[in-house]
Scaffold this active site. Sequence first.
Site, PDB file in Angstrom:
ATOM      1  N   ASP A   9      87.893 -10.313  61.474  1.00  0.00           N
ATOM      2  CA  ASP A   9      86.862  -9.296  61.330  1.00  0.00           C
ATOM      3  C   ASP A   9      87.496  -8.182  60.492  1.00  0.00           C
ATOM      4  O   ASP A   9      88.728  -8.101  60.391  1.00  0.00           O
ATOM      5  CB  ASP A   9      86.475  -8.797  62.729  1.00  0.00           C
ATOM      6  CG  ASP A   9      85.538  -7.624  62.671  1.00  0.00           C
ATOM      7  OD1 ASP A   9      84.533  -7.693  61.939  1.00  0.00           O
ATOM      8  OD2 ASP A   9      85.802  -6.610  63.362  1.00  0.00           O
ATOM      9  N   LEU A  10      86.674  -7.343  59.890  1.00  0.00           N
ATOM     10  CA  LEU A  10      87.227  -6.281  59.039  1.00  0.00           C
ATOM     11  C   LEU A  10      87.313  -4.940  59.778  1.00  0.00           C
ATOM     12  O   LEU A  10      88.409  -4.432  60.066  1.00  0.00           O
ATOM     13  CB  LEU A  10      86.352  -6.121  57.786  1.00  0.00           C
ATOM     14  CG  LEU A  10      86.719  -4.970  56.849  1.00  0.00           C
ATOM     15  CD1 LEU A  10      88.082  -5.192  56.197  1.00  0.00           C
ATOM     16  CD2 LEU A  10      85.646  -4.807  55.765  1.00  0.00           C
ATOM     17  N   ASP A  11      86.124  -4.388  60.080  1.00  0.00           N
ATOM     18  CA  ASP A  11      86.043  -3.045  60.654  1.00  0.00           C
ATOM     19  C   ASP A  11      86.654  -3.030  62.055  1.00  0.00           C
ATOM     20  O   ASP A  11      86.211  -3.753  62.942  1.00  0.00           O
ATOM     21  CB  ASP A  11      84.572  -2.595  60.732  1.00  0.00           C
ATOM     22  CG  ASP A  11      83.933  -2.495  59.349  1.00  0.00           C
ATOM     23  OD1 ASP A  11      84.567  -1.912  58.460  1.00  0.00           O
ATOM     24  OD2 ASP A  11      82.812  -3.000  59.169  1.00  0.00           O
ATOM     25  N   THR A  17      87.119   1.735  60.063  1.00  0.00           N
ATOM     26  CA  THR A  17      85.942   2.320  59.426  1.00  0.00           C
ATOM     27  C   THR A  17      84.902   2.776  60.446  1.00  0.00           C
ATOM     28  O   THR A  17      83.905   3.389  60.073  1.00  0.00           O
ATOM     29  CB  THR A  17      85.290   1.292  58.484  1.00  0.00           C
ATOM     30  OG1 THR A  17      85.323   0.050  59.165  1.00  0.00           O
ATOM     31  CG2 THR A  17      85.998   1.189  57.168  1.00  0.00           C
ATOM     32  N   LYS A  45      79.538  -1.705  67.283  1.00  0.00           N
ATOM     33  CA  LYS A  45      80.622  -2.395  66.583  1.00  0.00           C
ATOM     34  C   LYS A  45      80.275  -3.881  66.424  1.00  0.00           C
ATOM     35  O   LYS A  45      79.885  -4.531  67.388  1.00  0.00           O
ATOM     36  CB  LYS A  45      81.946  -2.224  67.318  1.00  0.00           C
ATOM     37  CG  LYS A  45      82.464  -0.803  67.190  1.00  0.00           C
ATOM     38  CD  LYS A  45      83.835  -0.629  67.808  1.00  0.00           C
ATOM     39  CE  LYS A  45      84.307   0.803  67.618  1.00  0.00           C
ATOM     40  NZ  LYS A  45      85.534   1.085  68.360  1.00  0.00           N
ATOM     41  N   GLY A  46      80.417  -4.381  65.223  1.00  0.00           N
ATOM     42  CA  GLY A  46      80.138  -5.786  64.954  1.00  0.00           C
ATOM     43  C   GLY A  46      78.667  -6.077  64.729  1.00  0.00           C
ATOM     44  O   GLY A  46      78.297  -7.189  64.368  1.00  0.00           O
ATOM     45  N   ARG A  49      73.781  -3.723  60.059  1.00  0.00           N
ATOM     46  CA  ARG A  49      73.195  -2.408  59.757  1.00  0.00           C
ATOM     47  C   ARG A  49      71.784  -2.291  60.328  1.00  0.00           C
ATOM     48  O   ARG A  49      71.464  -1.334  61.025  1.00  0.00           O
ATOM     49  CB  ARG A  49      73.174  -2.218  58.230  1.00  0.00           C
ATOM     50  CG  ARG A  49      72.986  -0.778  57.802  1.00  0.00           C
ATOM     51  CD  ARG A  49      72.953  -0.690  56.278  1.00  0.00           C
ATOM     52  NE  ARG A  49      74.095  -1.354  55.660  1.00  0.00           N
ATOM     53  CZ  ARG A  49      74.154  -1.722  54.385  1.00  0.00           C
ATOM     54  NH1 ARG A  49      73.126  -1.470  53.587  1.00  0.00           N
ATOM     55  NH2 ARG A  49      75.218  -2.329  53.898  1.00  0.00           N
ATOM     56  N   SER A 114      83.040 -10.944  58.420  1.00  0.00           N
ATOM     57  CA  SER A 114      82.574  -9.590  58.736  1.00  0.00           C
ATOM     58  C   SER A 114      81.072  -9.471  58.582  1.00  0.00           C
ATOM     59  O   SER A 114      80.478 -10.079  57.692  1.00  0.00           O
ATOM     60  CB  SER A 114      83.263  -8.594  57.794  1.00  0.00           C
ATOM     61  OG  SER A 114      82.633  -7.328  57.862  1.00  0.00           O
ATOM     62  N   ALA A 115      80.464  -8.653  59.448  1.00  0.00           N
ATOM     63  CA  ALA A 115      79.028  -8.386  59.349  1.00  0.00           C
ATOM     64  C   ALA A 115      78.715  -7.438  58.199  1.00  0.00           C
ATOM     65  O   ALA A 115      77.566  -7.301  57.796  1.00  0.00           O
ATOM     66  CB  ALA A 115      78.538  -7.757  60.653  1.00  0.00           C
ATOM     67  N   LYS A 117      78.138  -5.606  54.725  1.00  0.00           N
ATOM     68  CA  LYS A 117      77.780  -5.918  53.340  1.00  0.00           C
ATOM     69  C   LYS A 117      78.662  -5.141  52.374  1.00  0.00           C
ATOM     70  O   LYS A 117      78.572  -5.298  51.166  1.00  0.00           O
ATOM     71  CB  LYS A 117      76.309  -5.589  53.101  1.00  0.00           C
ATOM     72  CG  LYS A 117      75.388  -6.480  53.928  1.00  0.00           C
ATOM     73  CD  LYS A 117      73.929  -6.279  53.606  1.00  0.00           C
ATOM     74  CE  LYS A 117      73.128  -7.382  54.324  1.00  0.00           C
ATOM     75  NZ  LYS A 117      71.697  -7.213  54.217  1.00  0.00           N
ATOM     76  N   ASN A 118      79.496  -4.277  52.910  1.00  0.00           N
ATOM     77  CA  ASN A 118      80.411  -3.477  52.087  1.00  0.00           C
ATOM     78  C   ASN A 118      81.846  -3.998  52.157  1.00  0.00           C
ATOM     79  O   ASN A 118      82.777  -3.319  51.699  1.00  0.00           O
ATOM     80  CB  ASN A 118      80.384  -2.017  52.551  1.00  0.00           C
ATOM     81  CG  ASN A 118      79.011  -1.385  52.379  1.00  0.00           C
ATOM     82  OD1 ASN A 118      78.464  -1.388  51.280  1.00  0.00           O
ATOM     83  ND2 ASN A 118      78.437  -0.879  53.452  1.00  0.00           N
ATOM     84  N   LYS A 145      76.554 -11.521  64.474  1.00  0.00           N
ATOM     85  CA  LYS A 145      77.342 -11.743  65.680  1.00  0.00           C
ATOM     86  C   LYS A 145      76.529 -11.183  66.849  1.00  0.00           C
ATOM     87  O   LYS A 145      75.883 -10.145  66.658  1.00  0.00           O
ATOM     88  CB  LYS A 145      78.684 -10.995  65.589  1.00  0.00           C
ATOM     89  CG  LYS A 145      79.557 -11.449  64.423  1.00  0.00           C
ATOM     90  CD  LYS A 145      80.757 -10.513  64.251  1.00  0.00           C
ATOM     91  CE  LYS A 145      81.525 -10.856  62.988  1.00  0.00           C
ATOM     92  NZ  LYS A 145      82.641  -9.929  62.704  1.00  0.00           N
ATOM     93  N   GLU A 169      89.183 -10.126  66.492  1.00  0.00           N
ATOM     94  CA  GLU A 169      87.979  -9.307  66.657  1.00  0.00           C
ATOM     95  C   GLU A 169      88.221  -8.082  67.529  1.00  0.00           C
ATOM     96  O   GLU A 169      88.946  -8.159  68.516  1.00  0.00           O
ATOM     97  CB  GLU A 169      86.902 -10.152  67.354  1.00  0.00           C
ATOM     98  CG  GLU A 169      85.852 -10.713  66.455  1.00  0.00           C
ATOM     99  CD  GLU A 169      84.943  -9.668  65.814  1.00  0.00           C
ATOM    100  OE1 GLU A 169      84.953  -8.496  66.222  1.00  0.00           O
ATOM    101  OE2 GLU A 169      84.225 -10.047  64.884  1.00  0.00           O
ATOM    102  N   ASP A 170      87.555  -6.978  67.179  1.00  0.00           N
ATOM    103  CA  ASP A 170      87.641  -5.786  68.038  1.00  0.00           C
ATOM    104  C   ASP A 170      86.349  -5.548  68.813  1.00  0.00           C
ATOM    105  O   ASP A 170      86.301  -4.639  69.638  1.00  0.00           O
ATOM    106  CB  ASP A 170      87.932  -4.533  67.201  1.00  0.00           C
ATOM    107  CG  ASP A 170      86.751  -4.131  66.349  1.00  0.00           C
ATOM    108  OD1 ASP A 170      86.155  -5.026  65.708  1.00  0.00           O
ATOM    109  OD2 ASP A 170      86.410  -2.939  66.333  1.00  0.00           O
TER     110      ASP A 170
HETATM  111  C1  BG6 Z   1      80.472  -4.273  61.130  1.00  0.00           C
HETATM  112  C2  BG6 Z   1      80.613  -2.917  61.811  1.00  0.00           C
HETATM  113  O1  BG6 Z   1      81.708  -4.727  60.701  1.00  0.00           O
HETATM  114  O2  BG6 Z   1      79.603  -4.155  59.995  1.00  0.00           O
HETATM  115  C3  BG6 Z   1      79.247  -2.366  62.172  1.00  0.00           C
HETATM  116  O3  BG6 Z   1      81.399  -3.071  62.972  1.00  0.00           O
HETATM  117  C4  BG6 Z   1      78.382  -2.298  60.929  1.00  0.00           C
HETATM  118  O4  BG6 Z   1      79.402  -1.091  62.731  1.00  0.00           O
HETATM  119  C5  BG6 Z   1      78.293  -3.694  60.283  1.00  0.00           C
HETATM  120  O5  BG6 Z   1      77.070  -1.859  61.253  1.00  0.00           O
HETATM  121  C6  BG6 Z   1      77.472  -3.695  59.004  1.00  0.00           C
HETATM  122  O6  BG6 Z   1      78.138  -2.926  58.039  1.00  0.00           O
HETATM  123  P1  BG6 Z   1      77.532  -2.470  56.666  1.00  0.00           P
HETATM  124  O7  BG6 Z   1      78.738  -1.997  55.893  1.00  0.00           O
HETATM  125  O8  BG6 Z   1      76.880  -3.655  56.029  1.00  0.00           O
HETATM  126  O9  BG6 Z   1      76.543  -1.391  56.953  1.00  0.00           O
HETATM  127 MG    MG Z   2      84.895  -4.980  64.059  1.00  0.00          MG
END
Ligand code: BG6
Ligand code: MG
Length: 215
Positions: A9-11, A17, A45-46, A49, A114-115, A117-118, A145, A169-170
């Site tokens: 997982d990323l964030d 983040t 978390k996870g 958006r 990762s969920a 999009k960034n 997820k 994963e966190d």
């Molecule tokens: C997950 C975060 O990795 O990505 C969530 O833990 C976040 O908090 C989700 O909402 C979607 O992220 P993004 O960057 O597409 O808004």
């Molecule tokens: Mg995470």
Amino acid sequence: MNYKACLFDLDGVLVDTAIYHFQAWKNLGKKFNYELTEEQNEQLKGVSRVESLNKILAWANYTASETQKNAWLVEKNEEYLRLISNMNPSEILPGVIDFLTQIKALGYQIALGSASKNAEIILEKTGLISWFDLIIDGNKVSQSKPDPEVFLKGAEGLGVAPEACIVFEDAQAGVEAAKAGNMRAIGIGEAETLALADKIIPNFVGVNAVDLLQF
Ligand code: BG6
Ligand code: MG
């Protein structure tokens, strides 16, 4: 079992983040007079958006039109992008590079699940991108997820059986996704939130990969 791939997982696992997501959601909440708490942010978390916005609106007991929601999603992301615009390698969480170095040397394939999009922007800004054999992010999945789609696509893309994958994963939703995909899950954080994980570590500092990846 001969494990072959590590899916991250990323964030909250590689970079922190959550604080930027929290700030952007908190500011958005002001539009409907809602004060988001840290406990609630933990539950985001996870979560994707759009689902995050739906949860926040439900907590606020606020009904918004689809047009309004779409405008808010854009606004939230614009603020988030502003907040992460200066991210750099110093924001990689402690111990991560050392751990990636160890698993690369041990021959594991490495993918992102990762969920967000960034995700690619963040991987590029922090210089993490070159570690990854494959990136599955929020642009490549239709299910959030705890659905295992993001990790199953990772396994498939790497050509590895799900049973040979270890997920880091966190978030509770992420650990559930890994387990639903028949993978091992290593929780990064606190035992209370990650009860379903096969192992839990507070962070990657001083972690010996050979020991950790033994099941
Ligand atoms: C997950 C975060 O990795 O990505 C969530 O833990 C976040 O908090 C989700 O909402 C979607 O992220 P993004 O960057 O597409 O808004
Ligand atoms: Mg995470």
